[in-house]
Design a protein around this motif. Structure first.
Motif, short mmCIF file in Angstrom:
data_model
loop_
_atom_site.label_atom_id
_atom_site.label_comp_id
_atom_site.label_asym_id
_atom_site.label_seq_id
_atom_site.Cartn_x
_atom_site.Cartn_y
_atom_site.Cartn_z
N PHE A 1 -1.94 -2.63 -13.93
CA PHE A 1 -3.26 -2.01 -13.81
C PHE A 1 -3.16 -0.49 -13.87
CE2 PHE A 1 -1.30 -2.85 -9.76
CZ PHE A 1 -1.47 -1.71 -9.02
N THR B 1 -10.80 2.25 -5.92
CA THR B 1 -11.05 1.16 -4.96
C THR B 1 -10.67 1.60 -3.56
OG1 THR B 1 -8.84 0.14 -5.01
CG2 THR B 1 -10.33 -0.42 -6.81
N LEU C 1 -5.97 -7.43 -4.41
CA LEU C 1 -5.82 -6.37 -5.40
C LEU C 1 -6.47 -6.75 -6.72
CD1 LEU C 1 -4.56 -3.69 -6.42
CD2 LEU C 1 -2.47 -5.00 -6.92
N LYS D 1 -10.31 -6.47 -6.59
CA LYS D 1 -10.79 -5.08 -6.52
C LYS D 1 -10.68 -4.38 -7.87
CE LYS D 1 -9.96 -4.41 -1.58
NZ LYS D 1 -9.01 -3.97 -0.54
N ILE D 2 -9.58 -4.59 -8.55
CA ILE D 2 -9.38 -3.95 -9.87
C ILE D 2 -10.39 -4.50 -10.88
CG2 ILE D 2 -7.79 -3.71 -11.82
CD1 ILE D 2 -6.96 -1.95 -9.50
N ARG E 1 0.84 -1.20 0.00
CA ARG E 1 0.00 0.00 0.00
C ARG E 1 0.88 1.26 0.00
NH1 ARG E 1 -5.55 0.91 1.49
NH2 ARG E 1 -5.91 3.09 2.02
N TYR F 1 -7.18 1.96 -9.64
CA TYR F 1 -6.82 1.63 -8.25
C TYR F 1 -7.36 2.70 -7.30
CZ TYR F 1 -4.03 0.92 -4.04
OH TYR F 1 -3.64 0.72 -2.74
N ASP F 2 -7.28 3.95 -7.71
CA ASP F 2 -7.73 5.05 -6.85
C ASP F 2 -9.24 5.04 -6.63
OD1 ASP F 2 -5.13 5.95 -6.53
OD2 ASP F 2 -5.25 7.42 -8.15
N MET G 1 2.11 2.05 -3.48
CA MET G 1 1.10 2.75 -4.28
C MET G 1 1.04 4.23 -3.93
SD MET G 1 -0.17 0.86 -6.60
CE MET G 1 -1.28 2.17 -7.10
N CYS H 1 0.67 0.68 -13.30
CA CYS H 1 1.45 0.16 -12.16
C CYS H 1 1.49 -1.36 -12.20
CB CYS H 1 0.83 0.59 -10.83
SG CYS H 1 0.72 2.37 -10.58
N GLY I 1 -8.30 0.32 -2.12
CA GLY I 1 -6.85 0.14 -2.09
C GLY I 1 -6.44 -1.17 -1.45
N LYS J 1 -3.57 3.17 -12.64
CA LYS J 1 -3.58 3.78 -11.31
C LYS J 1 -4.91 4.50 -11.04
CE LYS J 1 -0.91 6.49 -8.04
NZ LYS J 1 -2.00 7.34 -7.55
#
Length: 276
Positions: free
Chosen positions: A158, A166, A181, A184-185, A75, A163-164, A78, A86, A168, A160
């Motif tokens: 993935f 989610t 991860l 979630k993605i 984490r 990701y933002d 990130m 990423c 995280g 970024k």
């Protein structure tokens, strides 16, 4: 030119880092950065890493003063990443020279995807290739996909910006961090399978408490799957009720037994073929 952030969470893998570093320096794609977060290593990792990256500003090293575990460290990675794309790379593994370039091309050609993944090469401890990991398959992504049994792993890249969106990476996880991860993605769009090995995965011959670690990982993965089911609002799977509260891993895996059946896999292959 799209910037690529390679993220490395390190703990006591200093002796392997040179090959990881060399593989990054040999990339055919030029616009990248490497974020390394060291989780209070007790070996000479920091000294080794610093000696290699000191003249290369595209590498950035951060240190956590007290060991926090894999989830927390990833984490943190990130938090420092600046690239549009990423991907995590373990410090004892390596990438093929064309890994970043092949990945970036997929994001350019398929603008609707949120992530890519590739095959990976299993290697001996000296990183000599042994065989391609056979379980990596092209998947059909829907709300009932949980990567169980495992169908994809490294090299996972993935966006970024996705990701933002989610919650995280879960900082409390010490295993099944990547699985958390992935799931979630995947809730935010399509994924692209690159059918060639881009990642060199080192098999260790002297793993400490290997059986215990596998059991802990299995338990953590079950918790991640249950949390994913709740997050997605799934109350029933294959006519079986999803428990409101997690109690044990067997209860979760039994919900997904049907996904190992030949008929289920055949239906998914058809869906993939016809892009249903």
């Amino acid at each position: 030119m799209i910037k690529f952030s390679i993220l490395i969470a390190n703990y006591n893998n200093g002796k392997y880092f040179k090959e990881c570093y060399d593989s990054l320096m040999n990339q055919t794609y030029g616009n990248w950065e490497v974020i390394i977060v060291d989780d209070a290593s007790t070996d000479n990792s920091v000294e080794i890493i610093n000696s290699l990256i000191k003249d290369h500003p595209q590498f950035k090293l951060y240190r956590i003063p007290v060991n926090q575990g894999c989830g927390y460290t990833k984490r943190e990675c990130m938090k420092y990443a600046e690239g549009e794309i990423c991907a995590f790379l373990d410090p004892d593994d390596a990438l093929y020279p064309e890994a970043l370039e092949a990945t970036i091309h997929e994001f350019i050609d398929k603008k609707d995807i949120v992530a890519t993944y590739s095959q990976m090469m299993l290697c001996y401890e000296d990183l000599t290739p042994k065989k391609v990991y056979k379980k990596t398959k092209e998947i059909y992504n829907d709300r009932y996909f949980f990567n169980c049994p495992t169908q994809f792993a490294h090299f996972f890249a993935f966006k970024k910006e996705i990701y933002d969106k989610t919650s995280g990476i879960n900082p409390n996880l010490r295993s099944a961090v990547d699985q958390d991860l992935y799931l979630k993605i995947l809730e935010h769009g399509n994924i692209r399978y690159i059918k060639e090995p881009l990642y060199l995965y080192r098999l260790h011959s002297n793993g400490i408490s290997q059986q215990s670690a596998k059991q802990n990982a299995k338990e953590s993965f079950a918790k991640v799957i249950h949390e994913t089911m709740k997050r997605r609002g799934i109350q029933k799977i294959n006519n079986k009720i999803v428990p409101e509260i997690y109690t044990n891993s067997m209860e979760i895996y039994e919900l997904l037994n049907y996904q190992t059946h030949k008929l289920h896999r055949l239906i998914n292959k058809i869906k993939i073929s016809f892009n249903i």
